[in-house]
Write an enzyme that holds these catalytic residues in place. Structure first.
Site, mmCIF file in Angstrom:
data_model
loop_
_atom_site.group_PDB
_atom_site.id
_atom_site.type_symbol
_atom_site.label_atom_id
_atom_site.label_comp_id
_atom_site.label_asym_id
_atom_site.label_seq_id
_atom_site.Cartn_x
_atom_site.Cartn_y
_atom_site.Cartn_z
ATOM 1 N N HIS A 164 17.083 -21.690 -24.871
ATOM 2 C CA HIS A 164 17.940 -22.712 -24.282
ATOM 3 C C HIS A 164 18.853 -22.113 -23.217
ATOM 4 C CE1 HIS A 164 17.481 -25.916 -27.657
ATOM 5 N NE2 HIS A 164 16.669 -26.131 -26.656
ATOM 6 N N ARG A 266 6.111 -32.688 -20.827
ATOM 7 C CA ARG A 266 6.030 -32.332 -22.246
ATOM 8 C C ARG A 266 6.338 -33.580 -23.083
ATOM 9 N NH1 ARG A 266 9.594 -28.759 -19.766
ATOM 10 N NH2 ARG A 266 8.770 -26.677 -19.336
ATOM 11 N N ARG A 302 0.926 -33.515 -20.713
ATOM 12 C CA ARG A 302 0.332 -32.712 -21.792
ATOM 13 C C ARG A 302 0.466 -33.481 -23.099
ATOM 14 N NH1 ARG A 302 3.202 -27.153 -22.884
ATOM 15 N NH2 ARG A 302 4.730 -28.496 -23.919
ATOM 16 N N GLU A 391 -4.159 -21.035 -21.765
ATOM 17 C CA GLU A 391 -3.023 -20.286 -22.311
ATOM 18 C C GLU A 391 -3.451 -19.099 -23.155
ATOM 19 O OE1 GLU A 391 0.219 -23.412 -23.532
ATOM 20 O OE2 GLU A 391 -1.769 -24.272 -23.871
ATOM 21 N N ASN A 414 3.417 -18.575 -19.718
ATOM 22 C CA ASN A 414 4.251 -18.043 -20.803
ATOM 23 C C ASN A 414 3.381 -17.623 -21.985
ATOM 24 O OD1 ASN A 414 6.246 -18.945 -19.108
ATOM 25 N ND2 ASN A 414 6.896 -20.641 -20.398
ATOM 26 N N ASP A 415 2.549 -18.545 -22.457
ATOM 27 C CA ASP A 415 1.679 -18.216 -23.589
ATOM 28 C C ASP A 415 0.566 -17.267 -23.192
ATOM 29 O OD1 ASP A 415 2.573 -19.290 -26.041
ATOM 30 O OD2 ASP A 415 2.098 -21.308 -25.371
ATOM 31 N N ARG A 425 6.787 -13.923 -27.311
ATOM 32 C CA ARG A 425 7.649 -14.190 -26.164
ATOM 33 C C ARG A 425 9.087 -14.479 -26.569
ATOM 34 N NH1 ARG A 425 5.408 -20.074 -24.114
ATOM 35 N NH2 ARG A 425 6.736 -21.369 -25.419
ATOM 36 N N CYS A 462 1.712 -24.003 -14.486
ATOM 37 C CA CYS A 462 2.876 -24.736 -14.976
ATOM 38 C C CYS A 462 3.778 -23.871 -15.850
ATOM 39 C CB CYS A 462 2.458 -25.997 -15.737
ATOM 40 S SG CYS A 462 1.520 -25.671 -17.247
#
Length: 547
Positions: A164, A266, A302, A391, A414-415, A425, A462
């Site tokens: 966050h 999302r 998604r 991913e 990221n993944d 991560r 993305c």
């Protein structure tokens, strides 16, 4: 940054159980209302985060755990400390989305304990002059309301790109470097340069380093105020710049900041705070609101990305030893296919009611068979454009076969980085491995780009990598046809793309691929960029002389 409160003593309470329970109830309610007030003041994604924290503070399961400890004669302070710590450890063990929320739970506990003690909660210091804020991590409630006239930049030793702290820093355009262990060595009064684009903190900079940093800051400010244009390279090659969004309310701001559409919507926000799956009608309303904000524009949605790392009672809340490798994403949806079918129904109905160009993709696809399953099912429900997220390494390596069935691919860096380098991560201890600049990750992205060119299918990015201005150029050089990011990153990326041609981008990408590490890949790309710029300048000078 103010130090956390010392842990409370385990000494027995001198008050009755009822008195202690009343103290805790009042303190929790006061903290929840304060978080809601701060959220209303901050607005945007910060409001969603802080309202979620307020709900966390008043979670009935947590209250039961606190009451159990109070019944044992513990003080309110210790009961809160111990109960919240137990929940925090459970979240940390789950990893993924909920693992990242463990730090949020720590912040709520600190605020409740401070209220019980009658002292101020740990927070952001105010030295009376502009400064760089250095902390282990920063609570969402503090990040949301940072005084940007005072806080020049933020550096944390913990956290990751999906924390966050990182999310809110991006939304507020705060210069931030998160998850850097070197920050532990920084001291009060030390001069530093915080380069968020490079992810580097330079200590005790030389005059030359300061001048270069000031020039970069001036260039960034100029880019932020430049007229909005569609994303493109210097030679006119279009590169649509899209927004990553978590709810439809953020659409208007994304358009204002120049988003040409949505590259990742999302849908989890509709599900994560619910005890049962939202109805088709509820989903259709939310999707229609989103699509209506982008008439004639591409909007990539998604489907629900949940599972063991984001357990939902109506989907899959079974404990798994390693949830990142468990029943998540499309795997979880296949196990509860009615939820996927309802989501596709709502999306198709929203599409029919608006003029946006809806694309729908499945998360965590790892095989060709999964691709066929999702694309066929989506078509059955009237979805015109169905694709998959890349991913995991298997889908990158089989991208040519996957794109033979899917209409498009979108790379979640990221993944992909996490699974390629076997580095969670969310763990600060392996944060140095969580770098999309690593040549292994770039090579996999290049595989997908090559497959896209061979099949004539679009390949988008993305993940967080798209928000890095130089890495964005590399991604285009590797075959990405669109880039999606937090809306606040659009201006920087737009300006960076306009400095390079497609030939430049491919040359810079090759330089990065030839490196052996993430650090050397970034350096090689920067050197190649500088070299290409010098070559372009020389050619311009020659042309002028010939005229």
């Amino acid at each position: 940054m103010a130090e956390p409160l010392p842990p409370p003593s385990d000494a027995p309470s001198t008050l009755s159980v009822d008195d202690e329970k009343a103290r805790v109830t009042d303190a929790v309610a006061a903290v929840a209302r304060e978080l809601e007030q701060r959220g209303a003041q901050a607005g945007g994604a910060a409001q969603d985060v802080l309202e979620a924290q307020a709900m966390m503070a008043e979670d009935p399961s947590l209250a039961d755990e606190v009451d159990t400890r109070l019944a044992q004669g513990k003080t309110g302070e210790f009961a809160v400390f111990d109960a919240f710590a137990s929940f925090r450890d459970q979240l940390s063990a789950m990893g993924g989305y909920l693992g990242e929320r463990a730090a949020d739970l720590d912040d709520v506990a600190q605020r409740v304990i401070a209220r019980l003690r009658g002292v101020a909660a740990p927070g952001v210091p105010d030295p009376g002059h502009p400064f760089v804020l250095v902390a282990k991590d920063l609570a969402p409630a503090d990040t949301a309301l940072l005084d940007l006239d005072k806080v020049l930049a933020l550096v944390t030793t913990e956290g990751g790109p999906t924390s966050h702290t990182a999310i809110l820093a991006r939304e507020k355009s705060i210069v931030a470097v998160v998850g850097t262990v070197e920050a532990k060595g920084l001291r009060d009064g030390q001069m530093v340069i915080v380069d968020a684009a490079a992810g580097v903190v330079t200590t005790d900079p030389t005059p030359d380093e300061l001048e270069r940093a000031q020039n970069r800051a001036a260039a960034r400010a100029a880019a932020a105020t430049a007229p909005l244009t569609d994303g493109a390279l210097a030679d006119g090659t279009p590169v649509p710049l899209l927004a990553n969004l978590g709810n439809a309310d953020a659409a208007a701001e994304a358009v204002t900041l120049g988003a040409e559409g949505v590259g990742l919507f999302r849908t989890e926000f509709l599900f994560l705070s619910a005890n049962q799956a939202p109805t088709v009608e509820q989903q259709r309303e939310a999707y229609t609101k989103l699509l209506a904000a982008f008439p004639g524009k591409k909007v990539v949605v998604r489907v629900l990305d949940a599972g063991a790392d984001k357990p939902l009672p109506f989907l899959n809340d079974a404990h798994e030893e390693n949830p990142a490798l468990g029943l998540r994403g499309l795997r979880a949806l296949r196990a509860s296919e009615d939820i996927l079918r309802e989501q596709l129904t709502a999306l198709a109905e929203a599409d029919a009611a608006t003029s946006a160009d809806l694309w729908v993709m499945a998360p965590m696809v790892s095989t060709v068979e999964e691709t066929q399953y999702f694309v066929d099912l989506a078509r059955d429900y009237g979805v015109k454009t169905a694709g998959v997220m890349v991913e995991v390494p298997s889908s990158a390596l089989l991208a040519d076969r996957i794109l033979a069935h899917a209409d498009f691919a979108s790379i979640g860096t990221n993944d992909l980085t996490q699974y390629t380098l076997a580095a969670d991560r969310l763990l600060g201890s392996v944060a140095t491995f969580q770098d999309p600049w690593h040549p292994a990750v770039l090579r996999l992205i290049g595989e997908v780009g090559d497959a896209g060119r061979a099949t004539g299918k679009p390949v988008g990015i993305c993940g967080e990598a798209a928000a890095d201005p130089l890495l964005a150029v590399v991604l285009v050089g590797l075959g990405a046809t669109s880039l999606s990011m937090a809306p606040t990153a659009l201006a920087d990326v737009r300006a960076s793309l306009l400095q390079h041609t497609l030939e430049d981008a491919r040359d810079i990408a090759e330089a990065a691929l030839a490196a052996d590490s993430a650090t050397s890949a970034r350096t090689a790309a920067q050197e190649a960029s500088t070299r290409r710029a010098a070559l372009a300048a020389a050619n311009t000078t020659d042309e002028g002389a010939q005229q």
